[in-house]
Design a protein around this motif. Structure first.
Motif, PDB file in Angstrom:
ATOM      1  N   TRP A  98      -1.093   2.466 -15.197  1.00  0.00           N
ATOM      2  CA  TRP A  98      -1.884   3.686 -15.388  1.00  0.00           C
ATOM      3  C   TRP A  98      -1.891   4.571 -14.160  1.00  0.00           C
ATOM      4  CZ3 TRP A  98      -5.909   4.140 -12.018  1.00  0.00           C
ATOM      5  CH2 TRP A  98      -6.394   2.979 -11.440  1.00  0.00           C
ATOM      6  N   ASP A  99      -1.374   4.100 -13.043  1.00  0.00           N
ATOM      7  CA  ASP A  99      -1.333   4.879 -11.806  1.00  0.00           C
ATOM      8  C   ASP A  99       0.029   4.696 -11.131  1.00  0.00           C
ATOM      9  OD1 ASP A  99      -2.044   6.437  -9.654  1.00  0.00           O
ATOM     10  OD2 ASP A  99      -3.390   4.954  -8.769  1.00  0.00           O
ATOM     11  N   GLY A 142       0.782  -1.220   0.000  1.00  0.00           N
ATOM     12  CA  GLY A 142       0.000   0.000   0.000  1.00  0.00           C
ATOM     13  C   GLY A 142       0.817   1.275   0.000  1.00  0.00           C
ATOM     14  N   GLU A 185       1.902   6.462  -9.402  1.00  0.00           N
ATOM     15  CA  GLU A 185       2.070   7.031  -8.067  1.00  0.00           C
ATOM     16  C   GLU A 185       1.160   6.340  -7.056  1.00  0.00           C
ATOM     17  OE1 GLU A 185       4.440   9.349  -7.429  1.00  0.00           O
ATOM     18  OE2 GLU A 185       4.975   9.127  -9.539  1.00  0.00           O
ATOM     19  N   GLY A 186       0.262   5.476  -7.545  1.00  0.00           N
ATOM     20  CA  GLY A 186      -0.698   4.800  -6.680  1.00  0.00           C
ATOM     21  C   GLY A 186      -0.044   3.755  -5.794  1.00  0.00           C
ATOM     22  N   PRO A 187      -0.854   2.974  -5.090  1.00  0.00           N
ATOM     23  CA  PRO A 187      -0.312   2.004  -4.140  1.00  0.00           C
ATOM     24  C   PRO A 187       0.417   0.849  -4.827  1.00  0.00           C
ATOM     25  CG  PRO A 187      -2.669   1.730  -4.359  1.00  0.00           C
ATOM     26  CD  PRO A 187      -2.313   2.966  -5.130  1.00  0.00           C
ATOM     27  N   ARG A 198       2.798  -2.558  -9.344  1.00  0.00           N
ATOM     28  CA  ARG A 198       1.946  -1.374  -9.435  1.00  0.00           C
ATOM     29  C   ARG A 198       1.183  -1.388 -10.754  1.00  0.00           C
ATOM     30  NH1 ARG A 198       6.192   3.611 -10.739  1.00  0.00           N
ATOM     31  NH2 ARG A 198       6.680   2.949 -12.871  1.00  0.00           N
ATOM     32  N   ASN A 199       0.104  -0.612 -10.814  1.00  0.00           N
ATOM     33  CA  ASN A 199      -0.639  -0.433 -12.049  1.00  0.00           C
ATOM     34  C   ASN A 199       0.100   0.579 -12.914  1.00  0.00           C
ATOM     35  OD1 ASN A 199      -2.965  -2.082 -11.670  1.00  0.00           O
ATOM     36  ND2 ASN A 199      -3.742  -0.584 -10.219  1.00  0.00           N
ATOM     37  N   PRO A 236       2.729   4.320  -1.472  1.00  0.00           N
ATOM     38  CA  PRO A 236       2.652   4.923  -2.796  1.00  0.00           C
ATOM     39  C   PRO A 236       3.863   4.519  -3.643  1.00  0.00           C
ATOM     40  CG  PRO A 236       2.100   6.538  -1.119  1.00  0.00           C
ATOM     41  CD  PRO A 236       2.626   5.311  -0.408  1.00  0.00           C
ATOM     42  N   ALA A 237       3.588   3.982  -4.826  1.00  0.00           N
ATOM     43  CA  ALA A 237       4.669   3.493  -5.680  1.00  0.00           C
ATOM     44  C   ALA A 237       5.673   4.588  -6.009  1.00  0.00           C
ATOM     45  CB  ALA A 237       4.090   2.892  -6.960  1.00  0.00           C
TER      46      ALA A 237
END
Length: 77
Positions: A46-47, A6, A49-51, A43-44, A8-9
């Motif tokens: 498309w995201d 979780g 910076e997401g988790p 990580r995804n 942030p990547a």
């Protein structure tokens, strides 16, 4: 830095994110990175910076063996 599930990547620095050559560039990819402590982060694409989800190499190895053995093909049908 302690990297846990979780996080942030974007906070995972100094690693190289990889994605499959089969990616067609439409944002449907999962990217992976080896971590300094031996773990593997996902990580995804498309995201970026997401988790991130973090697994041990043994966990990734077990998943890849299952994927190579077609155990998860039903999920992509």
């Amino acid at each position: 830095m302690v990297i846990t599930n979780g996080v942030p990547a974007g906070e995972i620095v100094g690693v190289t994110w990889l994605k499959a050559k089969a990616s067609v560039g439409a944002g449907e990819c999962v990217e992976v990175a080896g971590l300094p402590d031996g773990g593997v982060a996902f990580r995804n694409s498309w995201d970026p910076e997401g988790p991130a989800l973090v697994f041990t190499r043994a966990e990734v190895r077990a998943f890849l063996q299952g994927a190579k053995g077609s155990e998860f093909d039903c999920l992509a049908a």
